[in-house]
Design an enzyme around this catalytic site. Structure first.
Site, PDB file in Angstrom:
ATOM      1  N   TYR A 246      21.990  80.881  60.984  1.00  0.00           N
ATOM      2  CA  TYR A 246      21.951  82.341  61.131  1.00  0.00           C
ATOM      3  C   TYR A 246      21.398  82.745  62.492  1.00  0.00           C
ATOM      4  O   TYR A 246      21.998  83.560  63.177  1.00  0.00           O
ATOM      5  CB  TYR A 246      21.094  82.929  60.013  1.00  0.00           C
ATOM      6  CG  TYR A 246      21.187  84.418  59.846  1.00  0.00           C
ATOM      7  CD1 TYR A 246      22.325  85.015  59.317  1.00  0.00           C
ATOM      8  CD2 TYR A 246      20.118  85.252  60.185  1.00  0.00           C
ATOM      9  CE1 TYR A 246      22.401  86.392  59.141  1.00  0.00           C
ATOM     10  CE2 TYR A 246      20.181  86.624  60.009  1.00  0.00           C
ATOM     11  CZ  TYR A 246      21.328  87.189  59.485  1.00  0.00           C
ATOM     12  OH  TYR A 246      21.400  88.550  59.310  1.00  0.00           O
TER      13      TYR A 246
ATOM     14  N   SER B 192      22.184  75.445  56.615  1.00  0.00           N
ATOM     15  CA  SER B 192      21.813  76.834  56.387  1.00  0.00           C
ATOM     16  C   SER B 192      23.085  77.693  56.415  1.00  0.00           C
ATOM     17  O   SER B 192      24.005  77.428  55.661  1.00  0.00           O
ATOM     18  CB  SER B 192      20.769  77.280  57.407  1.00  0.00           C
ATOM     19  OG  SER B 192      20.276  78.537  57.048  1.00  0.00           O
ATOM     20  N   GLN B 193      23.163  78.685  57.314  1.00  0.00           N
ATOM     21  CA  GLN B 193      24.439  79.403  57.405  1.00  0.00           C
ATOM     22  C   GLN B 193      25.563  78.430  57.759  1.00  0.00           C
ATOM     23  O   GLN B 193      26.718  78.600  57.339  1.00  0.00           O
ATOM     24  CB  GLN B 193      24.357  80.510  58.438  1.00  0.00           C
ATOM     25  CG  GLN B 193      25.638  81.304  58.589  1.00  0.00           C
ATOM     26  CD  GLN B 193      25.534  82.311  59.694  1.00  0.00           C
ATOM     27  OE1 GLN B 193      25.305  83.477  59.451  1.00  0.00           O
ATOM     28  NE2 GLN B 193      25.682  81.849  60.925  1.00  0.00           N
TER      29      GLN B 193
ATOM     30  N   ASP C  58      12.560  75.092  49.197  1.00  0.00           N
ATOM     31  CA  ASP C  58      13.110  75.869  50.318  1.00  0.00           C
ATOM     32  C   ASP C  58      12.822  77.350  50.077  1.00  0.00           C
ATOM     33  O   ASP C  58      13.347  77.938  49.127  1.00  0.00           O
ATOM     34  CB  ASP C  58      14.614  75.595  50.421  1.00  0.00           C
ATOM     35  CG  ASP C  58      15.235  76.211  51.670  1.00  0.00           C
ATOM     36  OD1 ASP C  58      14.610  77.091  52.286  1.00  0.00           O
ATOM     37  OD2 ASP C  58      16.367  75.799  52.010  1.00  0.00           O
TER      38      ASP C  58
ATOM     39  N   HIS D 190      13.400  74.371  54.167  1.00  0.00           N
ATOM     40  CA  HIS D 190      14.706  74.644  54.759  1.00  0.00           C
ATOM     41  C   HIS D 190      15.191  73.495  55.647  1.00  0.00           C
ATOM     42  O   HIS D 190      16.338  73.494  56.081  1.00  0.00           O
ATOM     43  CB  HIS D 190      14.650  75.958  55.536  1.00  0.00           C
ATOM     44  CG  HIS D 190      15.982  76.610  55.700  1.00  0.00           C
ATOM     45  ND1 HIS D 190      16.855  76.784  54.654  1.00  0.00           N
ATOM     46  CD2 HIS D 190      16.605  77.115  56.795  1.00  0.00           C
ATOM     47  CE1 HIS D 190      17.954  77.373  55.093  1.00  0.00           C
ATOM     48  NE2 HIS D 190      17.828  77.575  56.387  1.00  0.00           N
TER      49      HIS D 190
END
Lengths: 300, 324
Positions: B92, B175-176, B262, B291
């Site tokens: 992100y 993640s993203q 996370d 994360h």
């Protein structure tokens, strides 16, 4: 082997000149409430300050709800175009400022930093290096936080990469320092041991301009955290990686030895949840607030 | 009254797949297919090495937005082609990867910069925070509609390259980037040979906001605190972009790795994704990891997993750790 470390007098004169330049520029702090990022536990503001250039920089400043003064916390910028709004767990406990340095989003007009690219911008000379201005931006943020009535001036922490070390050395307003990353520390040596970005930017640059290799090593020498460390007399915590790594105990030993106050070496487990909690607990203890894990163990 | 958080692997999502979900995405992809790719590729000599050539690339995407990226391929003198292709999709707030380390492993690798990222933000720039909620009241204008297509069209770019073996193209990110890994694998099923997703974001989106106070999901909590009446419309939009709803479309072998604590991407949603995938899945959940998703230990498996399926010429080196 070319000289890569400035003499003490060169070093002192260089950074004293920056302080003088900053002192001649009013900060003109502009705080605006930001209802979207505020909540029952804190009020968030946007912050704009003038730094050297002159250049207008940006920050998110958040103050806990309730009677102060509150412990303060300055988060120095990461290497990247975006810094988040301070985390919920930080905003609940600290008057916390996340500063964006020149070139990062929200402080990217007129100068927008390139990634990769920032690390070598102006690197041919210490005076022209973009990090001179970036350090000034962090110093300006420290001055702002220490000037706030809602902040307990006996409990101000600073956390981040080696920008946090430099800032703590040049602005003795902090009571505790936490370092979790190392960008410019021993950079002239680090680049010879790494092909990973952002350090690889230095190698890219020397490939393109081989005649400038000595000059860039000289420039980054002015920004080496170990030279600032003796002026840091407050308790410090350094996050330490694996043996042999560029953040490992041997690599960081000169820094740890140079710091002028007590040093806690936290050996990273690499399990992010465990490391986050341990680092948070240490900082919270130093600043007199309860630890608060980011991972929610209970749900509403 | 707060209650202890149940074990994440017991989580059952209440996410609903809209009845016209497939039709919606067929329409979006049909719109995208009408747009010529107009690929460009400029050498970047100062970031190239004796082993790897680096290029800045560009291509057109939905709404006429020009998308940037990095393309790194082994030099012929270092490794001979054809090469497997690998899309590296970004987190992100992280910068798009300049994937030299992957090219040294033998891949023709693209570091994708979807709209809003640096160098792709001239026409669209909602910022961070911002991207997650930009135009989120309407699925036809929601930010991720174009953003997802930008990632998908990186596949079209890499398939234009004659040095790339189109039968061996993979996608990876965290993640993203983990979400986009699922997106590309789902929307171009049959064209992706392997996928590796770390800490996959954008799964059970609205439920995630109730399980987290960490950005980016905190953007949802903040917005709905001010505009609670907009929750229904947002929920309706998000369902079309939720990776758990896209998951059944994925057909390639897929590795998913998550952290059990996370705070950013709730682990419950990683399990929901695992349960929704019908392709061959290799799933890893790391205790005490957040994360980072245990990447310190899992990166070597990501590398070997992709190598098993994509067969690069050289597997003797290590890629940089993937960040989200």
């Amino acid at each position: 082997m070319p000289q890569t470390t400035p003499t003490p007098s060169e070093f002192a004169a260089f950074w004293d000149a920056l302080d003088a330049e900053l002192a001649g520029l009013p900060a003109v702090a502009d705080l605006e409430p930001l209802p979207l990022r505020s909540g029952p536990d804190y009020t968030c503001y946007t912050l704009r300050l003038t730094s050297v250039g002159p250049y207008r920089i940006f920050g998110y400043y958040s103050v806990p709800t309730g009677p102060g003064p509150h412990p303060g916390l300055l988060l120095t910028p990461r290497y990247g175009s975006v810094n988040h709004v301070p985390d919920y767990a930080e905003r609940k406990r600290y008057a916390v400022l996340q500063i964006m340095h020149r070139g990062q989003r929200l402080a990217d007009r007129p100068y927008a930093a390139a990634y990769p690219g920032l690390l070598t911008d102006g690197i041919d000379t210490p005076e022209g290096y973009v990090y001179r201005g970036i350090v000034a931006d962090c110093l300006r943020a420290a001055e702002f936080l220490a000037s706030r009535d809602e902040v307990d001036r006996s409990r101000i922490g600073i956390a981040g990469d080696d920008l946090a070390i430099i800032t703590a050395a040049r602005r003795p307003v902090f009571s505790v320092l936490q370092v979790t990353g190392y960008l410019l520390y021993r950079a002239a040596e680090a680049r010879l041991r790494s092909e990973a970005y952002p350090t690889e930017e230095l190698n890219d640059y020397t490939r393109a301009f081989p005649d400038q290799e000595a000059a860039i090593d000289q420039t980054v020498g002015y920004y080496g955290a170990e030279l600032f460390a003796p002026a840091v007399t407050i308790p410090s915590q350094l996050a330490v990686g694996d043996d042999g790594a560029i953040n490992g105990p041997e690599w960081l030993a000169p820094l740890a030895e140079a710091l002028g106050g007590p040093v806690d070496l936290y050996r990273l487990t690499h399990a992010g949840g465990a490391d986050n909690d341990a680092l948070d607990t240490w900082l919270a203890g130093q600043l007199g607030v309860p630890p608060l894990p980011k991972f929610l163990r209970e749900l509403a | 009254m707060p209650r202890p958080r149940p074990a994440p692997d017991t989580y059952k999502t209440g996410l609903i797949r809209p009845p016209d979900f497939d039709q919606f995405w067929q329409g979006v992809l049909a719109d995208a297919a009408e747009i010529p790719l107009n690929p460009s590729m400029e050498p970047v000599p100062h970031r190239s090495t004796d082993e790897v050539e680096v290029f800045e690339i560009g291509y057109d995407s939905l709404d006429g937005v020009r998308i940037a990226g990095w393309y790194c391929r082994p030099r012929e003198t270092y490794l001979t082609g054809p090469y497997p292709g690998l899309l590296l999709v970004p987190g992100y707030i992280s910068e798009p990867t300049l994937p030299k380390s992957w090219a040294k492993l033998g891949y023709a690798a693209v570091g994708v910069a979807p709209r809003g990222k640096l160098r792709s933000n001239g026409q669209f720039n909602p910022g961070y925070p911002g991207l997650l909620l930009e135009n989120s009241m309407d699925r036809n204008t929601y930010s991720y509609r174009g953003f997802y297509v930008d990632a998908v069209r990186a596949l079209d770019f890499v398939k234009t390259r004659p040095e790339v073996d189109a039968e061996r193209i993979g996608v990876h990110g965290s993640s993203q980037g983990g979400a986009l890994t699922i997106v590309v694998s789902a929307l171009r099923a049959g064209e992706i040979a392997a996928a590796a997703a770390g800490a996959p974001y954008l799964c059970c989106i609205m439920e995630s906001a109730r399980l987290s106070h960490t950005y980016p999901y905190e953007e949802i909590n903040e917005y709905l605190r001010l505009y609670p009446e907009r929750e229904a419309a947002m929920t309706e939009t998000m369902a079309y972009f939720d990776c758990v709803n896209l998951a059944p479309l994925v057909t390639c072998p897929t590795m998913v790795y998550i952290g059990q604590v996370d705070d950013c991407v709730p682990p419950e949603t990683g399990y929901a994704l695992r349960d929704a995938l019908t392709c061959p899945v290799e799933f890893h959940a790391s205790d005490d990891c957040a994360h980072d998703a245990g990447v310190y230990w899992k990166m070597s498996r990501v590398t070997s997993f992709l190598a098993e399926h994509l067969q690069p010429a050289s597997t003797g080196r290590r890629a940089e750790q993937t960040v989200g």
